[in-house]
Write a protein that holds these residues in place. Structure first.
Motif, PDB file in Angstrom:
ATOM      1  N   ASP A 159      36.449 -16.610  10.625  1.00  0.00           N
ATOM      2  CA  ASP A 159      36.280 -16.189  12.122  1.00  0.00           C
ATOM      3  C   ASP A 159      36.779 -17.306  13.359  1.00  0.00           C
ATOM      4  OD1 ASP A 159      32.854 -14.734  13.002  1.00  0.00           O
ATOM      5  OD2 ASP A 159      34.525 -15.899  14.043  1.00  0.00           O
ATOM      6  N   ASP A 160      37.636 -17.129  13.888  1.00  0.00           N
ATOM      7  CA  ASP A 160      38.178 -17.849  15.479  1.00  0.00           C
ATOM      8  C   ASP A 160      37.165 -18.186  16.111  1.00  0.00           C
ATOM      9  OD1 ASP A 160      40.254 -15.105  16.488  1.00  0.00           O
ATOM     10  OD2 ASP A 160      37.985 -15.112  16.057  1.00  0.00           O
ATOM     11  N   GLN A 161      35.807 -17.659  16.080  1.00  0.00           N
ATOM     12  CA  GLN A 161      35.093 -18.179  16.625  1.00  0.00           C
ATOM     13  C   GLN A 161      33.062 -18.450  16.333  1.00  0.00           C
ATOM     14  OE1 GLN A 161      33.962 -14.038  19.739  1.00  0.00           O
ATOM     15  NE2 GLN A 161      34.995 -13.379  18.180  1.00  0.00           N
ATOM     16  N   CYS A 162      33.604 -19.096  15.232  1.00  0.00           N
ATOM     17  CA  CYS A 162      32.933 -19.974  15.292  1.00  0.00           C
ATOM     18  C   CYS A 162      32.960 -21.181  14.540  1.00  0.00           C
ATOM     19  CB  CYS A 162      32.611 -19.341  13.356  1.00  0.00           C
ATOM     20  SG  CYS A 162      31.507 -20.323  12.579  1.00  0.00           S
ATOM     21  N   PHE A 186      30.392 -12.538   7.378  1.00  0.00           N
ATOM     22  CA  PHE A 186      30.027 -12.201   8.377  1.00  0.00           C
ATOM     23  C   PHE A 186      30.727 -12.941   9.482  1.00  0.00           C
ATOM     24  CE2 PHE A 186      26.140  -9.135   6.618  1.00  0.00           C
ATOM     25  CZ  PHE A 186      26.387  -9.722   5.650  1.00  0.00           C
ATOM     26  N   THR A 187      31.265 -11.855   9.741  1.00  0.00           N
ATOM     27  CA  THR A 187      32.209 -12.325  11.062  1.00  0.00           C
ATOM     28  C   THR A 187      32.261 -12.122  12.889  1.00  0.00           C
ATOM     29  OG1 THR A 187      33.994 -11.402  11.412  1.00  0.00           O
ATOM     30  CG2 THR A 187      33.994 -13.133   9.564  1.00  0.00           C
ATOM     31  N   HIS A 188      32.400 -12.220  13.746  1.00  0.00           N
ATOM     32  CA  HIS A 188      32.462 -11.659  15.049  1.00  0.00           C
ATOM     33  C   HIS A 188      32.891 -10.028  15.192  1.00  0.00           C
ATOM     34  CE1 HIS A 188      30.798 -15.530  15.781  1.00  0.00           C
ATOM     35  NE2 HIS A 188      30.113 -15.123  17.032  1.00  0.00           N
ATOM     36  N   ARG A 189      34.178 -10.216  13.880  1.00  0.00           N
ATOM     37  CA  ARG A 189      34.883  -9.060  13.976  1.00  0.00           C
ATOM     38  C   ARG A 189      34.354  -7.857  12.858  1.00  0.00           C
ATOM     39  NH1 ARG A 189      39.035 -11.559  15.457  1.00  0.00           N
ATOM     40  NH2 ARG A 189      41.275 -10.043  14.577  1.00  0.00           N
ATOM     41  N   GLY A 190      33.202  -7.949  12.451  1.00  0.00           N
ATOM     42  CA  GLY A 190      32.794  -7.232  11.193  1.00  0.00           C
ATOM     43  C   GLY A 190      32.789  -7.972   9.892  1.00  0.00           C
ATOM     44  N   THR A 191      32.925  -7.945   8.590  1.00  0.00           N
ATOM     45  CA  THR A 191      32.210  -7.982   6.963  1.00  0.00           C
ATOM     46  C   THR A 191      33.393  -7.641   6.702  1.00  0.00           C
ATOM     47  OG1 THR A 191      29.850  -7.204   7.714  1.00  0.00           O
ATOM     48  CG2 THR A 191      30.892  -7.809   6.070  1.00  0.00           C
ATOM     49  N   LEU A 192      33.764  -8.890   6.208  1.00  0.00           N
ATOM     50  CA  LEU A 192      34.752  -8.762   4.788  1.00  0.00           C
ATOM     51  C   LEU A 192      35.009  -9.830   3.577  1.00  0.00           C
ATOM     52  CD1 LEU A 192      36.413 -11.861   4.739  1.00  0.00           C
ATOM     53  CD2 LEU A 192      37.095 -11.250   7.267  1.00  0.00           C
ATOM     54  N   GLY A 199      33.079 -22.588  -3.107  1.00  0.00           N
ATOM     55  CA  GLY A 199      32.929 -21.177  -2.268  1.00  0.00           C
ATOM     56  C   GLY A 199      31.507 -20.292  -1.802  1.00  0.00           C
ATOM     57  N   SER A 200      30.446 -20.905  -2.977  1.00  0.00           N
ATOM     58  CA  SER A 200      28.834 -20.594  -2.694  1.00  0.00           C
ATOM     59  C   SER A 200      28.715 -21.279  -1.353  1.00  0.00           C
ATOM     60  CB  SER A 200      28.362 -20.271  -3.563  1.00  0.00           C
ATOM     61  OG  SER A 200      28.729 -19.472  -4.757  1.00  0.00           O
ATOM     62  N   VAL A 201      28.545 -22.667  -1.898  1.00  0.00           N
ATOM     63  CA  VAL A 201      28.313 -23.964   0.126  1.00  0.00           C
ATOM     64  C   VAL A 201      29.223 -23.142   0.448  1.00  0.00           C
ATOM     65  CG1 VAL A 201      28.326 -25.756   0.938  1.00  0.00           C
ATOM     66  CG2 VAL A 201      28.099 -25.563  -1.866  1.00  0.00           C
ATOM     67  N   LEU A 202      30.016 -23.153   1.439  1.00  0.00           N
ATOM     68  CA  LEU A 202      30.866 -22.823   2.468  1.00  0.00           C
ATOM     69  C   LEU A 202      30.380 -20.925   3.023  1.00  0.00           C
ATOM     70  CD1 LEU A 202      34.167 -24.090   1.433  1.00  0.00           C
ATOM     71  CD2 LEU A 202      32.027 -25.025   3.490  1.00  0.00           C
ATOM     72  N   LEU A 203      30.874 -20.190   2.235  1.00  0.00           N
ATOM     73  CA  LEU A 203      30.158 -18.403   2.178  1.00  0.00           C
ATOM     74  C   LEU A 203      29.023 -18.715   2.869  1.00  0.00           C
ATOM     75  CD1 LEU A 203      32.047 -16.577   0.683  1.00  0.00           C
ATOM     76  CD2 LEU A 203      32.298 -17.783   3.323  1.00  0.00           C
ATOM     77  N   THR A 204      28.050 -19.077   2.521  1.00  0.00           N
ATOM     78  CA  THR A 204      26.740 -19.360   2.833  1.00  0.00           C
ATOM     79  C   THR A 204      26.195 -20.188   4.019  1.00  0.00           C
ATOM     80  OG1 THR A 204      25.559 -19.771   0.023  1.00  0.00           O
ATOM     81  CG2 THR A 204      24.291 -19.953   2.239  1.00  0.00           C
ATOM     82  N   TRP A 205      26.810 -21.135   4.258  1.00  0.00           N
ATOM     83  CA  TRP A 205      27.159 -22.437   5.375  1.00  0.00           C
ATOM     84  C   TRP A 205      27.721 -21.689   6.768  1.00  0.00           C
ATOM     85  CZ3 TRP A 205      28.188 -27.832   4.975  1.00  0.00           C
ATOM     86  CH2 TRP A 205      27.815 -28.424   6.007  1.00  0.00           C
ATOM     87  N   HIS A 206      28.779 -20.664   6.337  1.00  0.00           N
ATOM     88  CA  HIS A 206      29.402 -19.677   6.987  1.00  0.00           C
ATOM     89  C   HIS A 206      27.503 -18.956   8.094  1.00  0.00           C
ATOM     90  CE1 HIS A 206      31.666 -17.238   9.455  1.00  0.00           C
ATOM     91  NE2 HIS A 206      30.951 -16.393   9.474  1.00  0.00           N
ATOM     92  N   ASN A 207      28.250 -17.813   6.394  1.00  0.00           N
ATOM     93  CA  ASN A 207      26.556 -16.642   7.274  1.00  0.00           C
ATOM     94  C   ASN A 207      25.424 -17.246   7.700  1.00  0.00           C
ATOM     95  OD1 ASN A 207      28.508 -15.303   6.295  1.00  0.00           O
ATOM     96  ND2 ASN A 207      27.238 -14.768   4.330  1.00  0.00           N
ATOM     97  N   LEU A 208      25.263 -18.678   7.469  1.00  0.00           N
ATOM     98  CA  LEU A 208      23.984 -19.031   7.926  1.00  0.00           C
ATOM     99  C   LEU A 208      23.711 -19.343   9.746  1.00  0.00           C
ATOM    100  CD1 LEU A 208      22.101 -20.887   5.279  1.00  0.00           C
ATOM    101  CD2 LEU A 208      21.236 -18.432   6.924  1.00  0.00           C
ATOM    102  N   ALA A 209      25.368 -20.045  10.199  1.00  0.00           N
ATOM    103  CA  ALA A 209      25.684 -20.187  11.286  1.00  0.00           C
ATOM    104  C   ALA A 209      26.030 -18.635  11.923  1.00  0.00           C
ATOM    105  CB  ALA A 209      27.531 -21.179  10.950  1.00  0.00           C
ATOM    106  N   TYR A 210      26.206 -17.816  11.290  1.00  0.00           N
ATOM    107  CA  TYR A 210      27.448 -17.143  12.271  1.00  0.00           C
ATOM    108  C   TYR A 210      25.655 -16.086  12.644  1.00  0.00           C
ATOM    109  CZ  TYR A 210      28.120 -12.086  12.953  1.00  0.00           C
ATOM    110  OH  TYR A 210      27.543 -10.701  13.354  1.00  0.00           O
ATOM    111  N   TYR A 211      24.764 -16.058  11.728  1.00  0.00           N
ATOM    112  CA  TYR A 211      23.382 -15.484  11.968  1.00  0.00           C
ATOM    113  C   TYR A 211      22.767 -16.583  13.450  1.00  0.00           C
ATOM    114  CZ  TYR A 211      22.479 -11.713   8.570  1.00  0.00           C
ATOM    115  OH  TYR A 211      22.178 -10.167   8.153  1.00  0.00           O
TER     116      TYR A 211
END
Ligand code: 1WK
Length: 372
Positions: free
Chosen positions: A301-304, A280-286, A328-340
Motif C-alpha cells: 500500500d503506497d499510502q501506508c 486491507f489497503t487504501h485501494r481495496g482488499t487483496l 508473513g502473519s506478523v507483517l500482514l497483521t501489522w499492516h492491517n492494524l496500521a491501516y485501521y
C-alpha cells in the motif's frame, strides 16, 4: 488521579470527534480497539501495536477466566502488567463468547453454566462473577454481563432476551467496584426492533453508566440491516457518553457507523485476516496468496508507513505466505492494524474539518477503484 470522562470536541452530521479520559490514558474517538483476546494481540508485540496508533486494546473475560485464570493474573499484577500494555484495556464480559465457543451451555436467570472448550472443566458465569473477573484483571472499561440476542430473532424472543440482559445490567452495576478513572459500560440489546432498542436504552439510562455499547449487531444481519438499525438506535443512547459498536467491522462498516454516531469499535478482522493473507489497503482488499503477486516488487500500500509497506515488496509477502513463514502473519497483521488506525485518524481529521461526507465519497471511490 483522573476521573473517567467523555469530551465531545466536534460534530459533522451525526459523526462525533471526542476524547475519553481514563485512569490509563486518553482515547481519541472515533477509535478502533485491536482485539487481544488471550492477553495478546496475536503476532504483535504491544509496543508495535502502540506504534500503529492504537490507544486501547480489548481483552476477553471468557478466554482469560479459562486460561490462565483471573485470580492468577491478579496475583501476577493484573492484565496491564501481565501483557505489558499500560494504556486502557476494555474487556468484554463473556456472554458472547460463552454462546459462540463453550460447550454444553445452560442459561438461567442466574447466569450461564458451561464447559470449557479447552479442557471440558465446568464453569458458572453470572453478572457478579463477570464483574469480579474484570475487576481482578484490572480492566479500564468493564462490559456489563449480557446475552447477545442471536439473529434472526422474533420480536418476542428479542424482548425476552433483552429484558434478561437489562436485569443482568442492573446486577452488573450493583456488583461493579467503582474506581476513579475506570468505567462500566451498559450494552443495548433489542435486535432490529425500534421499540425494544428504546426500552433497552431507557433501562440503561436509568442505571446512569459512564458509557454504553450497541450490542446484538454484527451477528449475521448484514451491513444494510446493521446500518438501518443504527439509524435509530444510536441516538437513543445518551449523547454525552461514549457509544461503542461491538464486533465491528470491515472498513466500510467503520465509515458508515462513524457517520451514524459511533465512537468506539472492536473487530478481529484486521488481525485474523492478517494471519490469512488478506490485506486491507487504501485501494481495496487483496489476498497475498494469489500468484499474481509473485513478481510484483511494488509496496503493498503506497499510502501506508508500516514496515510491511516501507521495507518489503508484495512479492516478498507472497513468498512468506506461500512458504508458511510466520513473518508473513506478523507483517500482514501489522499492516492491517496500521491501516485501521490510519482510517480512524483520517476520519477524526475529516470530522474536525467538517468534511466527513467528502471523505466517505473518496473512501468508497478509492475502495472500488479496482486495479490494486
Ligand atoms: C463479531 N460481531 C460481534 N461481536 C460481538 C460481541 C463480542 C465482541 C468480542 O468478541 C471477540 O471477537 C469475537 C472480541 O474479542 C470482542 O471482545 C458482543 N459482546 C457482547 N458482550 N454483547 C454483544 O451483544 C456482542 C455483539 C457482537 N457482535
Amino acid at each position: 488521579m483522573t476521573e473517567f470522562r467523555y469530551e465531545l470536541l466536534a460534530q459533522d452530521g451525526k459523526a462525533r470527534l471526542g476524547r475519553i479520559y481514563t485512569a490509563h490514558g486518553v482515547i481519541d474517538t472515533p477509535t478502533f480497539m485491536p482485539v487481544g483476546t488471550a492477553a495478546t494481540v496475536k503476532a504483535m508485540l504491544p509496543e508495535n501495536v502502540a506504534d500503529t496508533g492504537a490507544q486501547i486494546l480489548l481483552g476477553n473475560t471468557y478466554h482469560l477466566m479459562l486460561r490462565p485464570g483471573a485470580e492468577r493474573i491478579a496475583r501476577l499484577g493484573g492484565l496491564h502488567k501481565f501483557m505489558n500494555w499500560d494504556k486502557p484495556i476494555l474487556t468484554d464480559s463473556g456472554g458472547y463468547q460463552v454462546m459462540s465457543l463453550a460447550k454444553l451451555r445452560k442459561i438461567t436467570e442466574d447466569g450461564v453454566t458451561f464447559k470449557s472448550h479447552i479442557d471440558g472443566r465446568k464453569f458458572n458465569l453470572t453478572p457478579e462473577r463477570s464483574m469480579e473477573i474484570q475487576h481482578l484483571l484490572g480492566s479500564t472499561i468493564t462490559m456489563a454481563f449480557d446475552e447477545c440476542t442471536p439473529f434472526p430473532a422474533t420480536e418476542q424472543q428479542a424482548r425476552e432476551s433483552m429484558q434478561m440482559s437489562m436485569r443482568w445490567a442492573k446486577r452488573s452495576r450493583d456488583a461493579f467496584v467503582n474506581r476513579e478513572g475506570y468505567a462500566l459500560y451498559g450494552i443495548q440489546q433489542g435486535s432490529v426492533f425500534e421499540n425494544l432498542r428504546r426500552e433497552s436504552s431507557e433501562k440503561l439510562t436509568e442505571l446512569d453508566l459512564p458509557g454504553h455499547s450497541v450490542g446484538g449487531l454484527a451477528v449475521g444481519e448484514g451491513q444494510q440491516i446493521m446500518f438501518d438499525t443504527l439509524d435509530f438506535c444510536v441516538d437513543m443512547l445518551p449523547a454525552n457518553k461514549p457509544r461503542y459498536l461491538m464486533g465491528v467491522g470491515k472498513p466500510s462498516d467503520l465509515v458508515g457507523a462513524v457517520m451514524r454516531g459511533i465512537d468506539q469499535f472492536d473487530c478481529v478482522l484486521p488481525t485474523r485476516s492478517g494471519r490469512n493473507a488478506q490485506a486491507f489497503t487504501h485501494r481495496g482488499t487483496l489476498n497475498l496468496k494469489n500468484g499474481r503477486h509473485r513478481d510484483d516488487d511494488r509496496p503493498l500500500d503506497d499510502q501506508c508507513g508500516c514496515p510491511a509497506c516501507t521495507k518489503y515488496s508484495r512479492a516478498y509477502l507472497h513468498h512468506l505466505i506461500k512458504a508458511g513463514e510466520m513473518l508473513g502473519s506478523v507483517l500482514l497483521t501489522w499492516h492491517n492494524l496500521a491501516y485501521y488506525q490510519d482510517l480512524m485518524r483520517d476520519m477524526r481529521s475529516a470530522i474536525s474539518e467538517g468534511r466527513m461526507d467528502a471523505f466517505a465519497r473518496d473512501f468508497h471511490a478509492a475502495q472500488e477503484g479496482g486495479d490494486i
